[in-house]
Design a protein around this motif. Structure first.
Motif, PDB file in Angstrom:
ATOM      1  N   ILE A 143      22.737 -24.878 -72.247  1.00  0.00           N
ATOM      2  CA  ILE A 143      21.366 -25.132 -71.669  1.00  0.00           C
ATOM      3  C   ILE A 143      20.727 -23.897 -70.629  1.00  0.00           C
ATOM      4  O   ILE A 143      21.905 -23.382 -69.961  1.00  0.00           O
ATOM      5  CB  ILE A 143      21.347 -26.457 -70.786  1.00  0.00           C
ATOM      6  N   GLU A 144      19.619 -23.581 -70.787  1.00  0.00           N
ATOM      7  CA  GLU A 144      19.186 -22.574 -70.022  1.00  0.00           C
ATOM      8  C   GLU A 144      17.761 -22.911 -69.164  1.00  0.00           C
ATOM      9  O   GLU A 144      17.168 -23.829 -69.671  1.00  0.00           O
ATOM     10  CB  GLU A 144      18.626 -21.275 -70.922  1.00  0.00           C
ATOM     11  N   LEU A 145      17.874 -22.458 -67.904  1.00  0.00           N
ATOM     12  CA  LEU A 145      16.552 -22.832 -67.389  1.00  0.00           C
ATOM     13  C   LEU A 145      15.834 -21.562 -66.903  1.00  0.00           C
ATOM     14  O   LEU A 145      16.367 -20.357 -66.856  1.00  0.00           O
ATOM     15  CB  LEU A 145      16.969 -23.198 -65.806  1.00  0.00           C
ATOM     16  N   ILE A 176      16.820 -17.925 -65.129  1.00  0.00           N
ATOM     17  CA  ILE A 176      17.575 -18.176 -63.410  1.00  0.00           C
ATOM     18  C   ILE A 176      18.992 -19.037 -63.811  1.00  0.00           C
ATOM     19  O   ILE A 176      19.665 -18.670 -63.060  1.00  0.00           O
ATOM     20  CB  ILE A 176      16.630 -19.018 -62.660  1.00  0.00           C
ATOM     21  N   LEU A 177      19.310 -19.440 -64.903  1.00  0.00           N
ATOM     22  CA  LEU A 177      20.626 -19.871 -65.106  1.00  0.00           C
ATOM     23  C   LEU A 177      20.819 -20.176 -66.660  1.00  0.00           C
ATOM     24  O   LEU A 177      20.011 -20.607 -67.386  1.00  0.00           O
ATOM     25  CB  LEU A 177      21.164 -21.121 -64.346  1.00  0.00           C
ATOM     26  N   ARG A 178      22.287 -20.228 -66.907  1.00  0.00           N
ATOM     27  CA  ARG A 178      22.687 -20.849 -68.275  1.00  0.00           C
ATOM     28  C   ARG A 178      24.092 -21.335 -67.971  1.00  0.00           C
ATOM     29  O   ARG A 178      25.053 -20.904 -67.116  1.00  0.00           O
ATOM     30  CB  ARG A 178      22.865 -19.081 -69.149  1.00  0.00           C
ATOM     31  N   THR A 179      24.067 -22.350 -68.627  1.00  0.00           N
ATOM     32  CA  THR A 179      25.225 -23.322 -68.271  1.00  0.00           C
ATOM     33  C   THR A 179      25.789 -23.802 -69.743  1.00  0.00           C
ATOM     34  O   THR A 179      25.224 -24.152 -70.593  1.00  0.00           O
ATOM     35  CB  THR A 179      25.237 -24.236 -67.295  1.00  0.00           C
ATOM     36  N   LYS A 180      27.082 -24.318 -69.447  1.00  0.00           N
ATOM     37  CA  LYS A 180      27.906 -24.809 -70.876  1.00  0.00           C
ATOM     38  C   LYS A 180      27.856 -26.151 -70.693  1.00  0.00           C
ATOM     39  O   LYS A 180      28.065 -26.782 -69.406  1.00  0.00           O
ATOM     40  CB  LYS A 180      29.283 -24.404 -71.289  1.00  0.00           C
ATOM     41  N   SER A 181      27.612 -27.102 -71.582  1.00  0.00           N
ATOM     42  CA  SER A 181      27.551 -28.612 -71.421  1.00  0.00           C
ATOM     43  C   SER A 181      27.582 -29.088 -72.796  1.00  0.00           C
ATOM     44  O   SER A 181      27.001 -28.961 -73.817  1.00  0.00           O
ATOM     45  CB  SER A 181      26.030 -29.132 -70.802  1.00  0.00           C
ATOM     46  N   VAL A 182      28.825 -30.121 -72.927  1.00  0.00           N
ATOM     47  CA  VAL A 182      28.866 -30.849 -73.999  1.00  0.00           C
ATOM     48  C   VAL A 182      27.816 -32.103 -74.284  1.00  0.00           C
ATOM     49  O   VAL A 182      27.880 -32.807 -75.323  1.00  0.00           O
ATOM     50  CB  VAL A 182      30.534 -31.395 -74.195  1.00  0.00           C
ATOM     51  N   ASP A 183      27.328 -32.556 -73.009  1.00  0.00           N
ATOM     52  CA  ASP A 183      26.484 -33.546 -72.879  1.00  0.00           C
ATOM     53  C   ASP A 183      24.988 -33.135 -73.710  1.00  0.00           C
ATOM     54  O   ASP A 183      24.721 -32.323 -73.142  1.00  0.00           O
ATOM     55  CB  ASP A 183      26.233 -33.897 -71.462  1.00  0.00           C
ATOM     56  N   MET A 184      24.663 -33.807 -74.642  1.00  0.00           N
ATOM     57  CA  MET A 184      23.485 -33.320 -75.374  1.00  0.00           C
ATOM     58  C   MET A 184      22.119 -33.986 -74.602  1.00  0.00           C
ATOM     59  O   MET A 184      21.061 -33.693 -75.111  1.00  0.00           O
ATOM     60  CB  MET A 184      23.464 -34.262 -76.715  1.00  0.00           C
ATOM     61  N   ARG A 185      22.280 -34.832 -73.541  1.00  0.00           N
ATOM     62  CA  ARG A 185      21.110 -35.254 -72.971  1.00  0.00           C
ATOM     63  C   ARG A 185      20.437 -34.095 -72.120  1.00  0.00           C
ATOM     64  O   ARG A 185      21.160 -33.326 -71.543  1.00  0.00           O
ATOM     65  CB  ARG A 185      21.458 -36.285 -71.826  1.00  0.00           C
ATOM     66  N   THR A 209      19.481 -24.887 -53.739  1.00  0.00           N
ATOM     67  CA  THR A 209      20.105 -25.638 -54.755  1.00  0.00           C
ATOM     68  C   THR A 209      19.258 -26.309 -55.768  1.00  0.00           C
ATOM     69  O   THR A 209      18.252 -26.780 -55.211  1.00  0.00           O
ATOM     70  CB  THR A 209      21.040 -27.054 -54.084  1.00  0.00           C
ATOM     71  N   ILE A 210      19.473 -26.460 -56.972  1.00  0.00           N
ATOM     72  CA  ILE A 210      18.489 -27.062 -57.807  1.00  0.00           C
ATOM     73  C   ILE A 210      18.930 -28.421 -58.080  1.00  0.00           C
ATOM     74  O   ILE A 210      20.077 -28.632 -58.527  1.00  0.00           O
ATOM     75  CB  ILE A 210      18.418 -26.139 -59.199  1.00  0.00           C
ATOM     76  N   SER A 247      26.415 -23.220 -57.948  1.00  0.00           N
ATOM     77  CA  SER A 247      26.390 -21.781 -58.136  1.00  0.00           C
ATOM     78  C   SER A 247      27.775 -21.080 -58.033  1.00  0.00           C
ATOM     79  O   SER A 247      27.868 -20.088 -58.786  1.00  0.00           O
ATOM     80  CB  SER A 247      25.431 -21.141 -57.118  1.00  0.00           C
ATOM     81  N   GLU A 248      28.873 -21.539 -57.406  1.00  0.00           N
ATOM     82  CA  GLU A 248      30.131 -20.992 -57.197  1.00  0.00           C
ATOM     83  C   GLU A 248      30.577 -21.451 -58.609  1.00  0.00           C
ATOM     84  O   GLU A 248      31.442 -20.553 -59.124  1.00  0.00           O
ATOM     85  CB  GLU A 248      30.829 -21.907 -56.013  1.00  0.00           C
ATOM     86  N   ASP A 249      30.709 -22.429 -59.145  1.00  0.00           N
ATOM     87  CA  ASP A 249      31.336 -22.842 -60.362  1.00  0.00           C
ATOM     88  C   ASP A 249      30.409 -22.724 -61.674  1.00  0.00           C
ATOM     89  O   ASP A 249      31.036 -22.717 -62.766  1.00  0.00           O
ATOM     90  CB  ASP A 249      31.900 -24.442 -60.367  1.00  0.00           C
ATOM     91  N   GLU A 250      29.098 -22.373 -61.437  1.00  0.00           N
ATOM     92  CA  GLU A 250      28.217 -22.138 -62.302  1.00  0.00           C
ATOM     93  C   GLU A 250      28.270 -23.373 -63.351  1.00  0.00           C
ATOM     94  O   GLU A 250      28.401 -23.331 -64.578  1.00  0.00           O
ATOM     95  CB  GLU A 250      28.547 -20.931 -63.042  1.00  0.00           C
ATOM     96  N   GLU A 251      28.150 -24.428 -62.899  1.00  0.00           N
ATOM     97  CA  GLU A 251      27.715 -25.754 -63.514  1.00  0.00           C
ATOM     98  C   GLU A 251      27.124 -26.879 -62.719  1.00  0.00           C
ATOM     99  O   GLU A 251      27.011 -26.697 -61.516  1.00  0.00           O
ATOM    100  CB  GLU A 251      29.270 -26.267 -64.067  1.00  0.00           C
TER     101      GLU A 251
END
Length: 582
Positions: free
Chosen positions: A257-259, A274-283, A296-297, A311-315
């Motif tokens: 997912i990207e913002l 501004i960010l990209r994260t890995k997620s297995v949750d499809m919602r 904080t977002i 931001s530290e764990d990037e998730e």
């Protein structure tokens, strides 16, 4: 308290939280009038940043304060008390269509076929009857016309949508060439920058970022982030706004997912990831707001999960809020405000009429508002212009804000002294200079439309044929003047000074022997400007300097011989610049 100057009182009150202001309305009638006034509400709203998160459980709405994550985790939801006799239909989720300036737009209210506009802080509400069908709904605010609107967008091909205006308190149907035949759209519709934004999906066609302009009542499209084909991500895009920027949450594949934020509205190249994260949750993720001074977002996942970006764990991590469990649904975010539904309705000249109301508050307020320095400060901030119209011997005015406002305005008669025939010479800083004729005399009338103050100026010379008459203001000497310019060879003109309250005749070597002149005389930059036309000589752009009481000439546009266009030149000013129509 009576010894404290009113501006200091206002400044103190503007710093207070909503809860205190609502209590202080009971202090006195002057404080009630002040805190309830639309201008005070706007000033307070511009300073406040108190956001609240809206939650739903069953048929009840709740809110909690949004400041920091620690505040959020320890908050106890407070019930939003809807007006008596109104409750939500527990069979539906997401009843809050949107929020703007502290006003909530709510649907799915039992016993109400339509919408409810509600300010949770002031408890003011307005019901808007309408049959709610399977349509898209959006709620937004157009600042330039100070109007709140609800738009209903159909899922069909007939090209007709419905629009409600709070200022006009009515629904209208509008035909559009926008393609409404989409198969799906993002449930998130976001009001931002005077438009309601959403993403549409079509069969066999690229998706679009669409926006409904609340000022022009038209649909438009916005460019997507670069290298993105929106049709590749069907049903996986959410739209919102973060930190004053339009924002997209896009699932790029099954795990990412990207913002993205659009840092300059409407500019394709300003999209920034501004960010990209890995997620297995499809919602999908719906961006809500920033917390902790924009560090904080806060986002919503699906309907029930509240998450923040670590931001530290990037998730993204789940935010646990006190007693809130999965049966609570996260709705939206709103600002606490004093915005009144009852003071928006209908046309009022809020800037001037509001101040005139405060004349009666107390003697100190009367003295403050009547002080010439206050008048100058107010004039430097106001942008309310009115168009003057004449029919027979009557003058009228209408508000100038937008074309739509102008088309729907009803002219208001300017109440002048009885029994006069008049012609408007000019206007400066809210004062009209009117040339009048009565059975007994001729002269000039200086008149303020807002305060109704007037001053008659007897004409030094009763016969004004073959004379140009102009009205203007010289800021450096703070004086309003009327100048009468002859069209002959004697070289003598007349000037009236409001500061001295007298006429004087002044000889000049300026060539007054012109046979024609542009009928428009324009006051601009401390001078009265006009165009003169001579026989067998070039025309001139002339200016009468109101400080030195002297005539001068202004250079024409390059490569233009003004005598070639005699007498087809009009002079005016646009956007702080002198202007010629040739």
């Amino acid at each position: 308290m009576s010894d404290i100057p009113p501006p200091i009182i206002v400044d103190i009150l503007l710093r207070l939280p909503m809860k205190s202001l609502c209590r202080f309305r009971c202090v006195s009638k002057p404080w009630l009038a002040l805190i309830n006034h639309p201008r005070f509400a706007k000033m307070h709203l511009s300073r406040t940043n108190k956001q609240r998160l809206i939650l739903q459980k069953d048929d009840l709405l709740y809110s909690i304060q949004l400041e920091t994550l620690s505040c959020l985790r320890n908050s106890i939801p407070v019930e939003i008390e809807l007006p008596a006799g109104m409750e939500l239909d527990r069979n539906y989720t997401c009843p809050v269509i949107g929020s703007c300036k502290g006003l909530l737009c709510i649907r799915d209210v039992i016993a109400l076929n339509g919408f409810l506009l509600y300010n949770p802080c002031t408890k003011e509400c307005k019901t808007i009857p309408d049959l709610v069908r399977d349509e898209m709904f959006g709620f937004g605010y157009a600042e330039s016309i100070d109007d709140y609107k609800i738009v209903k967008i159909p899922f069909n091909e007939n090209g007709v949508f419905k629009l409600y205006s709070l200022r006009k308190d009515s629904w209208i149907s509008i035909r559009s060439d926008f393609d409404f035949n989409f198969c799906f759209y993002t449930y998130s519709m976001v009001s931002f920058n005077g438009a309601i934004h959403f993403v549409t999906y079509y069969h066999q066609r690229p998706s679009m970022i669409a926006a409904f302009d609340l000022l022009e009542d038209k649909f438009k499209t916005l460019p997507p982030p670069p290298d993105f084909m929106l049709d590749k991500f069907k049903l996986s895009i959410k739209i919102g706004h973060l930190g004053g920027c339009l924002c997209l949450s896009i699932r790029t594949d099954s795990t990412s997912i990207e913002l993205w934020v659009m840092k300059e509205y409407g500019v394709s190249g300003s999209w920034t990831k501004i960010l990209r994260t890995k997620s297995v949750d499809m919602r999908p993720l719906f961006p809500l707001c920033y917390l902790n001074n924009n560090e904080t977002i806060l986002v919503r996942r699906g309907i029930t999960k509240l998450m923040f970006w670590d931001s530290e764990d990037e998730e993204f991590k789940v935010v646990e809020i006190g007693c809130i469990q999965d049966e609570w649904s996260v709705e939206n975010v709103y600002l606490e405000s004093l915005v009144s539904l009852n003071r928006i309705n209908g046309f009022t000249n809020e800037d001037d009429e509001g101040l005139l109301e405060y004349w009666c508050v107390s003697k100190p307020w009367l003295a403050l508002i009547n002080d010439y320095r206050f008048a100058k400060m107010h004039l430097s901030r106001t942008h309310k212009q009115r168009l003057i119209l004449q029919k027979s011997n009557l003058l009228y005015s209408v508000q100038l804000e937008t074309l739509s406002c102008l088309r729907n305005s009803i002219p208001v008669e300017i109440e002048l002294p009885a029994g006069i025939c008049c012609h408007v010479i000019g206007s400066c800083d809210g004062l009209l200079c009117i040339r009048f004729v009565t059975a007994a005399s001729k002269g000039f009338l200086l008149y303020n439309l807002s305060t109704k103050e007037c001053k008659t100026i007897p004409n030094m010379i009763q016969e004004d044929r073959d004379k140009l008459i102009g009205f203007g203001y010289a800021e450096s000497i703070d004086d309003y003047k009327i100048v009468k310019i002859p069209m002959n060879e004697n070289g003598i003109f007349s000037v009236y000074s409001l500061r001295k309250d007298s006429w004087i005749s002044i000889p000049s070597d300026f060539d007054f022997d012109f046979y024609n002149c542009s009928s428009s005389l324009v006051s601009f930059n401390g001078a009265i400007h006009f165009v003169t036309n001579y026989l067998q000589r070039p025309s001139k752009i002339a200016a009468f300097d109101l400080v030195e009481d002297k005539f001068k000439t202004i250079p024409p546009p390059p490569d233009l011989m003004l005598d070639r266009f005699t007498p087809s030149i009009k002079i005016g000013h646009l956007g702080g610049c002198l202007c010629l129509s040739i």
